[in-house]
Design an enzyme around this catalytic site. Structure first.
Site, mmCIF file in Angstrom:
data_model
loop_
_atom_site.group_PDB
_atom_site.id
_atom_site.type_symbol
_atom_site.label_atom_id
_atom_site.label_comp_id
_atom_site.label_asym_id
_atom_site.label_seq_id
_atom_site.Cartn_x
_atom_site.Cartn_y
_atom_site.Cartn_z
ATOM 1 N N TYR A 276 14.253 29.632 11.847
ATOM 2 C CA TYR A 276 13.027 30.303 12.319
ATOM 3 C C TYR A 276 12.961 30.324 13.840
ATOM 4 C CZ TYR A 276 11.024 30.204 7.604
ATOM 5 O OH TYR A 276 10.776 30.389 6.275
ATOM 6 N N MET B 92 10.700 24.008 5.865
ATOM 7 C CA MET B 92 10.004 23.184 4.874
ATOM 8 C C MET B 92 10.988 22.488 3.930
ATOM 9 S SD MET B 92 7.064 24.170 2.119
ATOM 10 C CE MET B 92 5.908 24.861 3.282
ATOM 11 N N ARG C 76 -11.457 -1.256 14.004
ATOM 12 C CA ARG C 76 -11.092 -0.407 12.873
ATOM 13 C C ARG C 76 -11.837 -0.896 11.635
ATOM 14 N NH1 ARG C 76 -4.899 0.186 10.675
ATOM 15 N NH2 ARG C 76 -5.443 -1.847 9.803
ATOM 16 N N LYS D 99 0.835 -1.208 0.000
ATOM 17 C CA LYS D 99 0.000 0.000 0.000
ATOM 18 C C LYS D 99 0.869 1.256 0.000
ATOM 19 C CE LYS D 99 -0.511 -0.602 5.002
ATOM 20 N NZ LYS D 99 -1.388 -1.114 6.074
HETATM 21 C C1 PLP Z 1 -0.588 -2.063 6.742
HETATM 22 C C2 PLP Z 1 -1.114 -3.399 7.008
HETATM 23 C C3 PLP Z 1 -0.254 -4.503 7.043
HETATM 24 C C4 PLP Z 1 1.246 -4.375 6.975
HETATM 25 O O1 PLP Z 1 1.722 -3.852 8.184
HETATM 26 P P1 PLP Z 1 3.293 -3.768 8.515
HETATM 27 O O2 PLP Z 1 3.331 -3.340 9.937
HETATM 28 O O3 PLP Z 1 3.862 -2.730 7.612
HETATM 29 O O4 PLP Z 1 3.877 -5.088 8.268
HETATM 30 C C5 PLP Z 1 -0.834 -5.764 7.147
HETATM 31 N N1 PLP Z 1 -2.158 -5.928 7.275
HETATM 32 C C6 PLP Z 1 -3.019 -4.882 7.281
HETATM 33 C C7 PLP Z 1 -4.477 -5.126 7.431
HETATM 34 C C8 PLP Z 1 -2.519 -3.579 7.179
HETATM 35 O O5 PLP Z 1 -3.368 -2.549 7.203
#
Ligand code: PLP
Length: 346
Positions: A244, A292, A129, A34
């Site tokens: 800053y 930035m 979730r 992802k």
């Molecule tokens: C992001 C995610 C993972 C991977 O998590 P890592 O900690 O990066 O290994 C696996 N399963 C689900 C459902 C996730 O949302």
């Protein structure tokens, strides 16, 4: 004068093979790609892991799934973690993408359009979730039985804490709620879950961050090198300030370097006054606030004026930087270097 982000594909591959080796014999080690493979480039990381042997790919959105399908069109499964809606219909039909059904509504909608297509089901094992809750599972029992179910997943909320009792409770709950579907493949472990032991491996694992060395002391290889160029240096007299708000004031004479790379590049603003870059293994502290596009670092103790300094590499890993920024390696990687010149090492 350009910041560079080098990604070691060979080490990503080795990390995957290592995770696969330490898991149960029957476990298929999947991959979570992802957010553009945690910002590192799904077009490179995806095919690399497919060549290593990965066949189960997880992404968050349907758009990510369609993109991944371009790089890995065949002989793979692509699961969409964030769920199913009618908007995904065409992609599911055209590319054999497998949605993760997270609620009764998604289940009904999916069955309406694709009664025969493969589906994945998520059970909420305590995180509140995504996923079916206990009552929903009971109420949808018949519909779930009618699915062409490919995989059932749960997701651990505390896997990074090996002592947390909720890990075992979640696993037990997951086993109990899926006992009536013995022949369907199961998955509960992301990266940290893999290290909880073989009882957590089940049929498929879903590592993301571990592929990039984002867990300490587990035998994983480093993947990322980031170098920041020096744009300018300044000689400072005692009593002068930096950046800053002039939040840092020198007590003695100092030589400071201004580097390209700021919070817009994932060098988080809370690294102000407490983060480091390195030169040949020597730490150079960030002085004053992160801007930035720029940081200012102390190079008074160096014998030369370097052309570039290392933000991430052997002497400072993503784990170190995450600790300095009081965050997790996932956030470091996904924020990092959209303006940097990316290169890949095989
Ligand atoms: C992001 C995610 C993972 C991977 O998590 P890592 O900690 O990066 O290994 C696996 N399963 C689900 C459902 C996730 O949302």
């Amino acid at each position: 004068m350009i910041a560079t982000l080098e990604i070691n594909l060979d080490n990503i591959k080795k990390n995957w093979l290592y995770l696969n080796k330490i898991s149960s014999e029957k476990t298929q080690t999947g991959v979570v790609l992802k957010a553009n493979a945690y910002g590192l480039g799904v077009s490179k990381v995806g095919p690399t892991l497919w060549e290593a042997g990965a066949r189960n790919f997880f992404v968050a959105t349907i758009e990510e799934a369609i993109e991944l399908n371009r790089y890995i069109p065949k002989n793979r499964k692509i699961y969409v973690l964030n769920g199913y809606s009618e908007r995904h219909k065409r992609a599911v039909d055209n590319f054999s993408i497998i949605p993760v059904l997270n609620s009764p509504k998604q289940l009904s909608s999916f069955l309406n359009f694709h009664s025969q297509k493969k589906a994945c089901l998520q059970i909420d094992v305590g995180m509140n979730r995504l996923g079916f809750q206990e009552r929903e599972l009971r109420e949808c029992q018949q519909k779930i039985k009618s699915l062409n179910l490919d995989l059932i997943i749960g997701h651990l909320s505390c896997a990074d804490d090996t002592n947390s009792p909720s890990n075992k409770l979640a696993l037990q709950y997951f086993r109990a709620k899926t006992a009536n579907l013995p022949r369907i493949k199961k998955s509960i472990s992301a990266s940290h879950g893999i290290f909880l032991g073989k009882s957590y491996n089940l049929d498929v694992t879903r590592p993301g961050i571990a592929l990039y060395g984002g867990i300490r002391n587990q035998g994983l290889l480093e993947v990322i090198t980031v170098q920041l160029p020096v744009l300018q240096t300044h000689e400072m007299n005692p009593g002068e300030g930096v950046g800053y708000g002039l939040t840092y004031t020198t007590k003695t004479k100092k030589r400071v370097a201004t580097l390209f790379g700021g919070y817009a590049d994932g060098i988080m603003r809370n690294l102000s006054q407490k983060g480091f870059v390195h030169y040949n293994g020597e730490p150079c502290p960030i002085l004053g606030r992160v801007s930035m596009d720029l940081i200012t670092v102390d190079i008074s103790h160096l014998k030369t004026t370097p052309e570039k300094l290392t933000l991430l590499g052997k002497s400072q890993t993503i784990n170190d930087l995450a600790d300095q920024a009081e965050t997790i390696t996932h956030e470091i990687l996904t924020s990092l270097g959209t303006r940097f010149s990316k290169s890949y090492k095989n």
